[in-house]
Design an enzyme around this catalytic site. Structure first.
Site, short mmCIF file in Angstrom:
data_model
loop_
_atom_site.label_atom_id
_atom_site.label_comp_id
_atom_site.label_asym_id
_atom_site.label_seq_id
_atom_site.Cartn_x
_atom_site.Cartn_y
_atom_site.Cartn_z
N GLU B 138 -9.42 -34.13 -27.79
CA GLU B 138 -8.33 -33.68 -26.92
C GLU B 138 -7.37 -34.89 -26.44
O GLU B 138 -6.50 -35.50 -27.05
CB GLU B 138 -8.74 -32.91 -25.75
CG GLU B 138 -9.39 -31.48 -26.18
CD GLU B 138 -10.27 -30.87 -25.21
OE1 GLU B 138 -11.35 -31.30 -24.91
OE2 GLU B 138 -9.81 -29.73 -24.99
N HIS B 139 -7.73 -35.52 -25.35
CA HIS B 139 -7.17 -36.62 -24.73
C HIS B 139 -7.85 -38.14 -25.42
O HIS B 139 -7.12 -39.06 -25.39
CB HIS B 139 -7.23 -36.81 -22.99
CG HIS B 139 -6.42 -35.72 -22.65
ND1 HIS B 139 -5.29 -35.65 -21.95
CD2 HIS B 139 -6.64 -34.36 -22.69
CE1 HIS B 139 -4.88 -34.62 -21.19
NE2 HIS B 139 -5.83 -33.82 -21.75
#
Lengths: 381, 376, 236
Positions: B138-139
């Site tokens: 994700e990040h």
């Protein structure tokens, strides 16, 4: 390093009702290495499961088997599975009872390693009809392991067992297996209530199929079978473990629903001299545990529907399953396995569909530690 | 590097000015909860303040909070797509375009839910907000320290943290608290179905009205997706295996491997997003209870028409597909919830149910127009 | 010391007055005496029953005289008999020649005989005769039996499931706990709502109208099976 996945709070709660010994056991879980965790968690898993306070870590059961090799408790001799109380209508394979029975068969077939055999616990058919029995036979044929059949009242009272015996053989018999003496009884014998009233076979079957229909007689084993049992057991050494398969519970719980065997005391008397006796029974469709002297009693789950607990007579040792959800046709139903230990004692595993599995071990029953668990009370029915 | 920052800083200045100027802010401390509805639970240690909401909003829309600068919360929870993923692919993607195993749910009204994530592994919005930051798909940050280091590189945050928390210290927990505060303002409970249930029969079309009868009757939706006045989210906050995405999944084998991994220290969050097979275990990965095998959270249904595709793996593209899925009784598997069964719906009935679900879309979403302008 | 005495006296006085005025206000008593035609207050004695509702006026005995034993027994017999009519306000007058006049319900009955029937009984709703009770029970039993039959049959559903399969003797139906929030319905339900839900879901049958005689029969059976259980609305 294995981590304890219980929160401190849950441990404290569990401790609040435990004895000193249990306290030590539970504290042992908090900081331990793998070996200790397994040894200690075995007992706790059983206790917690029985108390239904904290759901057991599922794969503690896998670890439990490993722990047995550590010498924590008697080694496993073998395991058999059961499918019970299918109550089939002959309405095809998509009927909910047929689907549930198939699910039970699939569960057993998925077991790895396979059980040594599968016990069918009685009430294969709902109304004792040949087409219902045939459907049941067809479904059970899918089982990979060999099957031992036991008869229930729903199978018997349309034709007084004619079709059953033709399809599945004698309704009572015994066999020896890996040092255990197994006895299967027909414990749903009823004194004739139909001739005097002139009931047709269908009427007789309909009456017997009503759990709360008091026009029928109480279940019994009966004099002829008791005599056969005495003779059969006469040749057996008192140290040989006995496992009895019976549809009715072989003790007296609630007469109104025939959770009852009328000559239970006499049957128990025949079994009492043996050191290790376990009774596996059907009919009650619920988690049920009892002990009378050295005889352990375990109920089997039904695949079709759960019964509520009787308003009175519930054995103290029983930790109830909570009320089932009628939205979910599988809730409160299931199948299970029975672990036979080298010492002949059995551990009963309830494989509840939609709920966490529950194991009731012989050592807990023998020690009475289940009653020590603050008398967990389920809901009143 | 320097020019990168200057470019994006300009955007932030504009955004700040815009919001200061606008009146219709979703940042009023009075959360717009209708009368008779339980307000969202707010943890005692994170009381709602305007400053926290402002900081949270800034963090939420900031794509610099990722290793390659392309991913912010907004990326998968975009106000232009009902606060869900605008990509419209089955599952969401993160840094470097890495595709994860799960379909991002909407943030709108998530403040009311009893747990966050498809498997309920976060009990609060605060706990949820920080996990994607340190997820490799994700990040992309390696750990909490990396996240904090990145925020410290961005000079506009120091004063915002100071204002929100009364001190200069930047921690990932504070970031989570701020984001959660902002998310708590994303509430919208004013849809045609709400007016209908208050007595305005004309609020629903005829098909939708028929759909409502089916929803509570033959289609058996309401037992899991039921509406209750005090929490009208259409979810029972529970987890059920309805057989989605079980093809080729040998639950028992995968479960054993996953349990070993988790017990040895693997992150559940990482397994759930990056490993398709482990992801299929659903809530079991979190609780390790057999009854949760393959079980996923009952989705809330508000604004469901805006958040396609559907299910935890995005395997149902449209609402009609979803109804079709339930009509056949789901995919059989050893752990299928016993409440699933073929429904025998006619084509008309299926269409009526879709019409009903469309009536769950809020009428007041223009309140969030300003937020759409903040999206990259 | 003095203060205490005064307070005590005041209290006793208050109690006494209350007692006096409660059911024995002079005006009320005079009105009731008038009903039975016992005007003469001097030559009669009033006796009250313990429920403060029934009074017997004995004539030919002065109000400060003791009632002779035979007549006292008569008074007791009359009061005892009148106690049959619970909660009724009845005035009786025993004249010197032992005739008893009764006033009840605004009506006057001469020639009352102890142990005999009073016409007031037939006019009172809450006091059924034995015969009436028999009729009512027979009708109820009919409905309960029909409900029992339906409950145990498979005709309400299409898949052979009967209510009694999960609820032998209506166990676990708990009709006394409704209304309550029924989680399967996601709303507050009454018993008939749940019956209908069960017919639709586990029994896969067609739901009944709330006023359907079959619905009434089912409810009657369940309530009869759970008779005597305390009401606990909202209990799960």
């Amino acid at each position: 390093m294995y981590q304890n996945d219980m929160t401190r709070k849950e441990i404290e709660f569990a401790l609040a009702e435990r004895s000193k010994e249990d306290e030590r056991t539970l504290r042992g879980l908090e900081n331990c290495d793998r070996r200790n965790f397994l040894r200690v968690s075995l007992k706790f898993a059983g206790m917690a499961a029985a108390a239904s306070i904290i759901q057991p870590h599922t794969f503690q059961l896998v670890n439990v088997v490993h722990a047995a090799e550590d010498g924590a408790q008697p080694e496993l001799a073998f395991r058999f599975a059961y499918v019970s109380d299918t109550h089939l209508y002959a309405r095809g394979m998509t009927h909910r009872f047929a689907k549930a029975a198939l699910k039970a068969v699939e569960d057993v077939n998925a077991l790895d390693p396979q059980p040594d055999f599968v016990l069918f616990g009685g009430d294969l058919a709902q109304l004792g009809r040949p087409d219902e029995l045939a459907l049941g036979q067809q479904i059970l044929k899918e089982l990979k392991a060999p099957v031992r059949m036991m008869v229930g009242e729903h199978d018997w009272y349309l034709d007084l067992g004619e079709k059953w015996k033709e399809m599945f053989g004698p309704d009572f018999y015994s066999f020896d297996y890996k040092g255990i003496h197994f006895v299967t009884l027909n414990s749903v014998v009823e004194k004739d209530f139909w001739t005097a009233k002139g009931y047709t076979p269908e009427q007789r079957m309909a009456i017997v199929s009503g759990l709360d229909d008091n026009r029928q007689s109480p279940f019994e084993v009966g004099e002829p079978q008791r005599q056969w049992l005495s003779k059969d057991l006469a040749k057996i050494d008192k140290k040989t473990p006995i496992v009895v398969f019976s549809h009715s519970p072989l003790y007296k719980l609630y007469k109104n629903w025939n959770f009852w065997t009328d000559d239970a005391e006499q049957v128990q008397q025949i079994l009492q001299p043996f050191e290790t006796v376990s009774v596996i029974h059907g009919h009650t469709h619920q988690l049920l545990t009892h002990r009378i002297g050295n005889i352990h009693f375990h109920g089997m789950l039904s695949t079709a529907w759960p019964w509520p607990y009787a308003p009175e007579g519930l054995p103290e040792l029983t930790v109830q399953m909570s009320r089932s959800d009628p939205f979910n046709q599988l809730d409160g139903c299931g199948n299970g396995t029975i672990d036979v230990r080298k010492n002949g004692r059995v551990d009963k595993r309830y494989n509840l569909w939609t709920r966490n599995p529950r194991v009731v071990t012989a050592s807990e029953l023998a020690s009475g530690s289940l009653t020590g668990l603050g008398g967990y009370k389920g809901p009143s029915y | 590097m320097i020019s990168f920052r200057v470019r994006t800083s300009a955007r932030w200045v504009c955004a700040a000015a815009l919001l200061l100027a606008s009146n219709a802010q979703a940042t009023d401390l009075e959360l717009p909860v209708p009368e008779g509805v339980f307000p969202p639970e707010i943890p005692a240690e994170n009381q709602l303040t305007r400053e926290k909401v402002d900081l949270g909003r800034t963090l939420y829309f900031d794509t610099r909070l990722s290793t390659d600068g392309t991913v912010g919360c907004v990326t998968c929870h975009d106000p232009r797509s009902g606060f869900a993923d605008g990509r419209r692919k089955p599952t969401s993607a993160g840094v470097g375009g890495a595709v994860g195993a799960r379909n991002a749910p909407t943030v709108l009204n998530a403040a009311f839910l009893a747990s966050q994530f498809w498997d309920g592994r976060a009990a609060t919005l605060e706990e949820q907000a920080v996990q994607p930051l340190i997820n490799s798909i994700e990040h992309g940050f390696a750990d909490k320290d990396a996240v904090v280091a990145r925020i410290r590189e961005l000079p506009e945050y120091a004063p915002l943290f100071e204002k929100a928390f009364g001190g200069p210290e930047i921690t990932i927990e504070r970031a989570g608290q701020a984001i959660a505060s902002f998310e708590r303002t994303l509430i919208s409970l004013d849809a045609p179905i709400d007016r209908f249930l208050k007595g305005d029969t004309a609020a629903l079309s005829e098909p939708a009205r028929r759909g409502w009868e089916l929803f509570n009757g033959k289609a058996r939706c309401n037992t899991c997706h039921g509406h209750v006045d005090v929490l009208p989210l259409f979810t029972d906050d529970d987890f059920h295996n309805i057989g989605v995405g079980i093809a080729g999944i040998d639950f028992d084998t995968i479960a054993r491997k996953a349990v070993d991994a988790v017990v040895a220290g693997a992150s559940i969050d990482e397994l759930a997003i990056s490993n398709e097979k482990a992801s299929a275990l659903g809530r079991f990965l979190v609780t390790r209870e057999p009854r949760h095998m393959g079980a996923f959270k009952t989705s809330q249904l508000r604004n469901i028409a805006l958040t396609a595709p559907y299910m935890h793996d995005g395997s149902e593209a449209t609402l009609a597909d979803v109804i079709e899925y339930y009509d056949i009784g789901g995919n059989p598997n050893a752990y299928l919830d016993g409440g699933m069964r073929p429904l025998g719906l006619t084509a008309q009935e299926k269409a009526d149910l879709v019409a009903l679900l469309e009536s769950f879309t809020s009428d007041d979403l223009e309140r969030f127009e300003d937020l759409k302008k903040l999206a990259p | 010391m003095n203060v205490k005495l005064i307070l005590a006296a005041l209290m006793l006085g208050a109690i006494g007055l209350t007692y006096f005025f409660m059911d024995r206000s002079p005006a009320l008593e005079r009105a009731r005496r008038a009903e039975v035609g016992a005007e003469d207050e001097w030559a009669s004695r009033t006796v009250w029953a313990c429920d403060r509702r029934k009074m017997v006026i004995v004539e030919g005995v002065r109000s400060d005289e003791k009632i002779p034993p035979a007549r006292a027994q008569q008074v007791a017999d009359v009061l005892q008999d009148l106690m049959r009519y619970c909660n009724e306000e009845i005035t009786a007058r025993i004249s010197t020649d032992a005739r008893i006049t009764i006033a009840a319900n605004g009506k006057v009955y001469e020639h009352y005989v102890v142990g005999g029937p009073l016409p007031i009984v037939k006019a009172r709703f809450g006091d059924p005769t034995e015969r009436e009770k028999k009729i009512w029970k027979a009708e109820l039993d009919k409905l309960v039996t029909e409900g029992d039959r339906l409950f145990h049959s498979d005709e309400l559903g299409t898949n052979g499931v009967a209510c009694a399969m999960c609820h032998p003797n209506a166990a676990n139906t708990h009709p006394e706990t409704y209304p309550k929030f029924q989680t399967q319905l996601k709303e507050v339900a009454l018993l008939r709502d749940m019956v209908n839900w069960c017919i639709l879901n586990p029994l896969e049958g067609k739901q009944l109208d709330h006023a359907d005689p079959r619905m009434k029969a089912l409810e009657a059976y369940m309530l009869a099976a759970r008779a005597g259980k305390a009401l606990e609305a909202g209990k799960h």
